[in-house]
Design a protein around this motif. Sequence first.
Motif, PDB file in Angstrom:
ATOM      1  N   ALA A   1       0.829  -1.206   0.000  1.00  0.00           N
ATOM      2  CA  ALA A   1       0.000   0.000   0.000  1.00  0.00           C
ATOM      3  C   ALA A   1       0.863   1.255   0.000  1.00  0.00           C
ATOM      4  O   ALA A   1       0.564   2.235  -0.699  1.00  0.00           O
ATOM      5  N   LEU A   2       1.950   1.253   0.774  1.00  0.00           N
ATOM      6  CA  LEU A   2       2.849   2.404   0.802  1.00  0.00           C
ATOM      7  C   LEU A   2       3.431   2.679  -0.580  1.00  0.00           C
ATOM      8  O   LEU A   2       3.630   3.837  -0.971  1.00  0.00           O
ATOM      9  N   ALA A   3       3.702   1.608  -1.344  1.00  0.00           N
ATOM     10  CA  ALA A   3       4.330   1.773  -2.659  1.00  0.00           C
ATOM     11  C   ALA A   3       3.338   2.162  -3.741  1.00  0.00           C
ATOM     12  O   ALA A   3       3.709   2.851  -4.696  1.00  0.00           O
ATOM     13  N   LEU A   4       2.069   1.752  -3.614  1.00  0.00           N
ATOM     14  CA  LEU A   4       1.154   1.856  -4.748  1.00  0.00           C
ATOM     15  C   LEU A   4      -0.092   2.701  -4.501  1.00  0.00           C
ATOM     16  O   LEU A   4      -0.744   3.120  -5.468  1.00  0.00           O
ATOM     17  N   CYS A   5      -0.457   2.938  -3.242  1.00  0.00           N
ATOM     18  CA  CYS A   5      -1.791   3.485  -2.954  1.00  0.00           C
ATOM     19  C   CYS A   5      -1.717   4.815  -2.213  1.00  0.00           C
ATOM     20  O   CYS A   5      -0.668   5.246  -1.742  1.00  0.00           O
ATOM     21  N   GLY A   6      -2.894   5.429  -2.062  1.00  0.00           N
ATOM     22  CA  GLY A   6      -3.013   6.707  -1.370  1.00  0.00           C
ATOM     23  C   GLY A   6      -3.128   6.540   0.131  1.00  0.00           C
ATOM     24  O   GLY A   6      -3.157   5.428   0.662  1.00  0.00           O
ATOM     25  N   GLU A   7      -3.257   7.681   0.811  1.00  0.00           N
ATOM     26  CA  GLU A   7      -3.213   7.702   2.275  1.00  0.00           C
ATOM     27  C   GLU A   7      -4.345   6.900   2.905  1.00  0.00           C
ATOM     28  O   GLU A   7      -4.165   6.215   3.908  1.00  0.00           O
ATOM     29  N   SER A   8      -5.546   6.964   2.316  1.00  0.00           N
ATOM     30  CA  SER A   8      -6.676   6.252   2.897  1.00  0.00           C
ATOM     31  C   SER A   8      -6.423   4.753   2.929  1.00  0.00           C
ATOM     32  O   SER A   8      -6.677   4.084   3.939  1.00  0.00           O
ATOM     33  N   VAL A   9      -5.916   4.195   1.827  1.00  0.00           N
ATOM     34  CA  VAL A   9      -5.634   2.763   1.777  1.00  0.00           C
ATOM     35  C   VAL A   9      -4.473   2.427   2.715  1.00  0.00           C
ATOM     36  O   VAL A   9      -4.496   1.399   3.404  1.00  0.00           O
ATOM     37  N   ILE A  10      -3.468   3.314   2.769  1.00  0.00           N
ATOM     38  CA  ILE A  10      -2.305   3.055   3.637  1.00  0.00           C
ATOM     39  C   ILE A  10      -2.744   2.997   5.098  1.00  0.00           C
ATOM     40  O   ILE A  10      -2.385   2.072   5.844  1.00  0.00           O
ATOM     41  N   GLY A  11      -3.529   3.987   5.544  1.00  0.00           N
ATOM     42  CA  GLY A  11      -4.000   3.997   6.930  1.00  0.00           C
ATOM     43  C   GLY A  11      -4.830   2.767   7.249  1.00  0.00           C
ATOM     44  O   GLY A  11      -4.690   2.165   8.322  1.00  0.00           O
ATOM     45  N   THR A  12      -5.685   2.376   6.299  1.00  0.00           N
ATOM     46  CA  THR A  12      -6.517   1.193   6.521  1.00  0.00           C
ATOM     47  C   THR A  12      -5.658  -0.066   6.561  1.00  0.00           C
ATOM     48  O   THR A  12      -5.944  -1.003   7.313  1.00  0.00           O
ATOM     49  N   ALA A  13      -4.598  -0.131   5.756  1.00  0.00           N
ATOM     50  CA  ALA A  13      -3.706  -1.291   5.769  1.00  0.00           C
ATOM     51  C   ALA A  13      -3.025  -1.425   7.128  1.00  0.00           C
ATOM     52  O   ALA A  13      -2.896  -2.541   7.662  1.00  0.00           O
ATOM     53  N   TYR A  14      -2.580  -0.291   7.704  1.00  0.00           N
ATOM     54  CA  TYR A  14      -1.994  -0.347   9.050  1.00  0.00           C
ATOM     55  C   TYR A  14      -3.014  -0.851  10.063  1.00  0.00           C
ATOM     56  O   TYR A  14      -2.704  -1.681  10.940  1.00  0.00           O
ATOM     57  N   TYR A  15      -4.242  -0.373   9.939  1.00  0.00           N
ATOM     58  CA  TYR A  15      -5.298  -0.805  10.867  1.00  0.00           C
ATOM     59  C   TYR A  15      -5.550  -2.314  10.732  1.00  0.00           C
ATOM     60  O   TYR A  15      -5.646  -3.038  11.724  1.00  0.00           O
ATOM     61  N   ALA A  16      -5.671  -2.826   9.484  1.00  0.00           N
ATOM     62  CA  ALA A  16      -5.935  -4.246   9.256  1.00  0.00           C
ATOM     63  C   ALA A  16      -4.789  -5.103   9.801  1.00  0.00           C
ATOM     64  O   ALA A  16      -5.013  -6.159  10.411  1.00  0.00           O
ATOM     65  N   ALA A  17      -3.546  -4.661   9.587  1.00  0.00           N
ATOM     66  CA  ALA A  17      -2.402  -5.424  10.096  1.00  0.00           C
ATOM     67  C   ALA A  17      -2.392  -5.432  11.618  1.00  0.00           C
ATOM     68  O   ALA A  17      -2.104  -6.464  12.250  1.00  0.00           O
ATOM     69  N   GLY A  18      -2.706  -4.296  12.231  1.00  0.00           N
ATOM     70  CA  GLY A  18      -2.754  -4.243  13.689  1.00  0.00           C
ATOM     71  C   GLY A  18      -3.811  -5.176  14.257  1.00  0.00           C
ATOM     72  O   GLY A  18      -3.600  -5.850  15.272  1.00  0.00           O
ATOM     73  N   THR A  19      -4.951  -5.246  13.591  1.00  0.00           N
ATOM     74  CA  THR A  19      -6.029  -6.125  14.049  1.00  0.00           C
ATOM     75  C   THR A  19      -5.610  -7.584  13.994  1.00  0.00           C
ATOM     76  O   THR A  19      -5.859  -8.367  14.923  1.00  0.00           O
TER      77      THR A  19
END
Length: 1001
Positions: free
Chosen positions: A731-749
């Motif tokens: 997500a950091l390499a390919l996507c915008g901030e909304s997807v990046i923040g959500t990816a961090y949230y999903a990984a934390g969960t």
Amino acid sequence: MSQVPEVDGAVRIRLLGPVRYVSARGEASRPGAPGPQAVLAALALSAGKLVTFDELVDGLYADDPPASARRVVVNFVHRLRTHLEREDGAEAGGEGRDSAIATTADGYVLRLPAEQVDALRFGRLTAQARRHGEAGDPAAAAARLEEALAMWQGPALAGLPGPFAQDWRRTLGEQRASALELRLDMLLACGRHAEAVPDIVRALKTYPYRERLHGALMLALYRSGRGAEALSAYDRARRVLADDLGIDTGPALRELHAAVLAGDQSLLLPPADGGGEAAAGATRQDVPGMPEPAQLPPVPSDFTGRHEQVAALVTALTAGRPHAVAVVTGMGGVGKTALALRAAHAVAGSYPDGQLYASLRAPDGAPGEPAGILAGFLAALGVPGERMPVSLADRAALFRTLLSRRAVLVVLDNATTAAQVEPLLPGAARCAVLVTARALAAMPATVTVPLKGLGADDAVELIGRIAGLRRIEEEPEAVAALAASCGSLPLALRAVGARLAARPAWSVAALLERVSDQARLLRELRVGDTTVEAVFEMSFAQLSAPHARAFMALSIPHCTEFGVQAAAAVLGLPEQDAECTLEALVDAALLEAGAPGRYHFHDLVGAYAREKARTGLSASERREVVRNAVDFLCAGVVAAVMASQPLAGPLTADLHPRRTARVDVGSGRDAMLWIRRVLPELTAVVEQAAVSGDAESVALAVDVLVLVPCFEEVLPLGQLARAATSLVPAALALCGESVIGTAYYAAGTALKKHLSPGSLHRSREHLLKAVEIFGEAPRPADGPRPFLAVLFALAMLAQIDVQLEDFASARSHAQRSVALAAATGDQSLVARRRTVLLQVEVEDPGRHTDLAAIGAQCRELAGVFTRGEDVKWLIRVIMTEADSLLYGGDPAAAARLYRQALERARATDHVRNETECRFRLARALLATGEAEAAVGHAREAVAVARLTQEHQLMAGSQQALGEALRAVGRTAEADGHLTRAADLHREMRQTGTADGDAVTR
């Protein structure tokens, strides 16, 4: 092999009872111990034909033969020769040209005419009797059968050991029963019904479940003027079948009963059959001196297992059913031909007029032409070239004419279609056909045996037979893993066995490492010039271009199983077209069907398909397939959330699967079962999306993982940790901030639930990063994604801090979560966040709220959850109230509430809540003095906790069980659980390492 001259004289070998050798002087003797007798029986049942060493060894030993097996066989033969020569008055010890048992390079031949072996003579007499019956001469048929049955002196091969004797006992016993039935039928046809009655009654004592005998008794009684007894005989038959087997009588017996009941006069007349067959016999073109065809190839000497399948085929081909057709289906390399040959050789004695064999596939894989195969069959039956018909129809007609009065087994190997097989089917009732095919749609058959890979034990045994038993003994685990890597496919097992046999210096582990590499797996699986890959290529070459593309595309998503909807989404086809494509691949034996509507690749076929896809599909096509697969899963998870979650609307508002319109996941419990079933596929496909280099696939995968925690009560979310953490750099390499923040949230969960050292700290870091990206207090008006991500992240941070015993931080996160929820005005959302805050308060030794007030607030919130039918949070708030009672000194009241929560958790399959309820209930029961009951609940908690794979639940369950066991005096067992609990608590609080290490341990 050159013809071996037969021994002169009136020597006889009796196998229909105890094995006996009858000398030329007429003196019967037992030829040695059971072992030599078994060898003599094997040679006698193939009198005049070669029996190899391997066949004799396999026939003697049910399990792995000893290393000395060949020497044992040689010794048995020597003892047999000595006995036979002594009985015949010859000079003992000779092995010259006059010996009854001749030695060849590969084995032995019993130089005795088949007529002088009672079991073979029995088969010839019964075959003659059937021909007499079909020709309209039941009296002659009955006479032949009486002569044949008189030879029996007990169970065939009585007392002989080994699988050969066991198989032949079953086969000959079935032949005896069929002959007995036929004799009784012939007596009735001759009008000898009164004479038949006592014989039928005696036969039924031996064979009480054969409906044909019951029918014969009814008919004999009715023709003898004993109609009432005939009806009574039917009642007895029905009672025996129902009481002993739980089945009803068959249609033929029921029709006969109805006819007797109606007083049908036509039953009084003997059947007038055989005219047509007799006329056909006039056209028979037997060639004097032409030997009976015996075209069966040998059974592979390493044939292993398949006992049930062999039994099913033997039964179908020896049960006396007219026009018997047995079909064996399965993918290439699964061992269809070997199984067919094993069964064909086992039943060959039931077809005394010969056996025909043909492969219906050319060496290049093209289907063989029926006309050419018929030409070969006709030549074997004695038709000279100048009289060979030209057309397919004329050849088929002549083939059926020649077999009209014979009992011949026809084996058709590697058939392609039913249309290819149809001209090769004999018309005679006493002939039978055994067909192998990858698939054979619309082929009428007496029995169809679908063949899969070998069982685990048989697969290991096959490798050992080829590579040597020493390999199994020295590296049993590596051999088992090697068999599994071959998908238990016999051709692949033979390949790895042959490689090990040819490389004695290699360890099994070394070869296992080579085949574990998917890129080289298929190249390693080679037997001589035959490769597993080439076998699959034959099937692939027959596919149309659309089906070939579908075959490759379906292999790209790493799914162990998929349904029609998923395939339609991946292929971009309407569901009906996708189902037709899937069924076509099943028919080509390149895809396997499981439960209705479910499909999967065999492991090796999947590897082959993925290898084909690397060159057969472009990079953009492969990316599109992954994108479609993630899109389908996203649509399915959205549908499951909509069907089962109270907050479904806000949770899914920002998620928009692009291609899949609708996924049918059912409602309520069915939706949860769907998400549980697809979790392994979901995990694998998300990992593929993370490395796809496709921004849309990554965004869709993030959308999937942000919703899956809605099912945390029924799913082991820790399994998603590796997939979720791999999405963050993508997500950091390919996507915008909304997807990046959500990816961090999903990984934390996911990390919060992962059973690995330091996972809680890594989870906390990811959740804090999500809060940093979206802001500490996003407004609902900013969109549901940032708002909900922060709302839930704060609640989870509070729960993590409680586990890390940082109660000040936990309280702060929980309070901010409550404040954020209050901004929405949604009371159910606020109630959930307040429950988290109460959980913090009740666990904090320095709590700011007294326990009585906590209990009162829990009861208030329970009312909110009850009205909203929010079972998950109702269970949690009941447990929180129970905690307040337990910590407040009222364990009995706490136990009552824990039981209420447990009942609700079990009723809804909430595995996580059930685990927590049980170990907390165990603690309450310990406090009330019910230690044994506490042990029971704690054990259940440990068992269920293993399904969740969460540190907190595993540690709590182990701790509760250790304390309960110590209370009942089982100190040693208790210490083990307490030590494990301490280890889990220590691992949970470790700071850990990098994400990659955290999720691969």
